[in-house]
Design a protein around this motif. Structure first.
Motif, PDB file in Angstrom:
ATOM      1  N   GLU A  29      -3.205   5.518   0.770  1.00  0.00           N
ATOM      2  CA  GLU A  29      -3.799   6.360  -0.278  1.00  0.00           C
ATOM      3  C   GLU A  29      -4.694   5.538  -1.194  1.00  0.00           C
ATOM      4  N   ARG A  30      -4.228   4.351  -1.617  1.00  0.00           N
ATOM      5  CA  ARG A  30      -5.038   3.491  -2.477  1.00  0.00           C
ATOM      6  C   ARG A  30      -6.315   3.052  -1.768  1.00  0.00           C
ATOM      7  N   LYS A  31      -6.191   2.717  -0.490  1.00  0.00           N
ATOM      8  CA  LYS A  31      -7.349   2.276   0.297  1.00  0.00           C
ATOM      9  C   LYS A  31      -8.372   3.412   0.404  1.00  0.00           C
ATOM     10  N   LYS A  32      -7.894   4.620   0.633  1.00  0.00           N
ATOM     11  CA  LYS A  32      -8.790   5.771   0.769  1.00  0.00           C
ATOM     12  C   LYS A  32      -9.505   6.055  -0.550  1.00  0.00           C
ATOM     13  N   LYS A  33      -8.787   5.939  -1.689  1.00  0.00           N
ATOM     14  CA  LYS A  33      -9.407   6.184  -2.991  1.00  0.00           C
ATOM     15  C   LYS A  33     -10.492   5.154  -3.280  1.00  0.00           C
ATOM     16  N   ARG A  34     -10.289   3.907  -2.900  1.00  0.00           N
ATOM     17  CA  ARG A  34     -11.279   2.865  -3.118  1.00  0.00           C
ATOM     18  C   ARG A  34     -12.540   3.115  -2.294  1.00  0.00           C
ATOM     19  N   GLU A  35     -12.358   3.678  -1.093  1.00  0.00           N
ATOM     20  CA  GLU A  35     -13.501   3.935  -0.206  1.00  0.00           C
ATOM     21  C   GLU A  35     -14.322   5.133  -0.684  1.00  0.00           C
ATOM     22  N   ASP A  36     -13.663   6.055  -1.404  1.00  0.00           N
ATOM     23  CA  ASP A  36     -14.371   7.280  -1.865  1.00  0.00           C
ATOM     24  C   ASP A  36     -15.197   7.030  -3.062  1.00  0.00           C
TER      25      ASP A  36
END
Length: 114
Positions: A107-114
């Motif tokens: 989830e943290r990785k996905k938020k950083r990519e968005d």
């Protein structure tokens, strides 16, 4: 058949998981009627190094991630289980905890990519 459940404590100085066994006192799963946890799991969950303590506070199992094989879809753990402790329960809890932190990481990785 439900034999127990694991919960992540929300209010604690460090990440802690409690393991409850069905039929071990109390009734319901919330509030004042919750039974005493059969096991408490504490440690450094980011580095995946934690221990299982029984109701008396005695360490009955330890788990730590070693560095041999680590890829996104597979982790390698060393697990030590005391005599008389249910090894299958320990392994099931380790899998649950690993999955919990893998999901948080995703989830943290996905938020950083968005």
């Amino acid at each position: 058949t439900k034999i127990g459940w694991i919960e992540k404590k929300l209010i604690s100085f460090m990440d802690t998981f409690d393991v409850y066994m069905e039929g071990k006192g109390g009734f319901g799963v919330t509030g004042l009627f919750k039974p005493t946890p059969a096991y408490r799991i504490e440690g450094d969950f980011l580095d995946r190094n934690f221990s299982f303590k029984n109701e008396e506070g005695k360490i009955v199992a330890r788990a730590n991630m070693d560095g041999w094989v680590q890829i996104d879809m597979m982790n390698h753990y060393q697990v030590q289980v005391a005599e008389g402790m249910d090894a299958c329960l320990v392994l099931a809890c380790v899998c649950c905890i690993d999955e919990e932190f893998d999901e948080e990481h995703q989830e943290r990785k996905k938020k950083r990519e968005d």
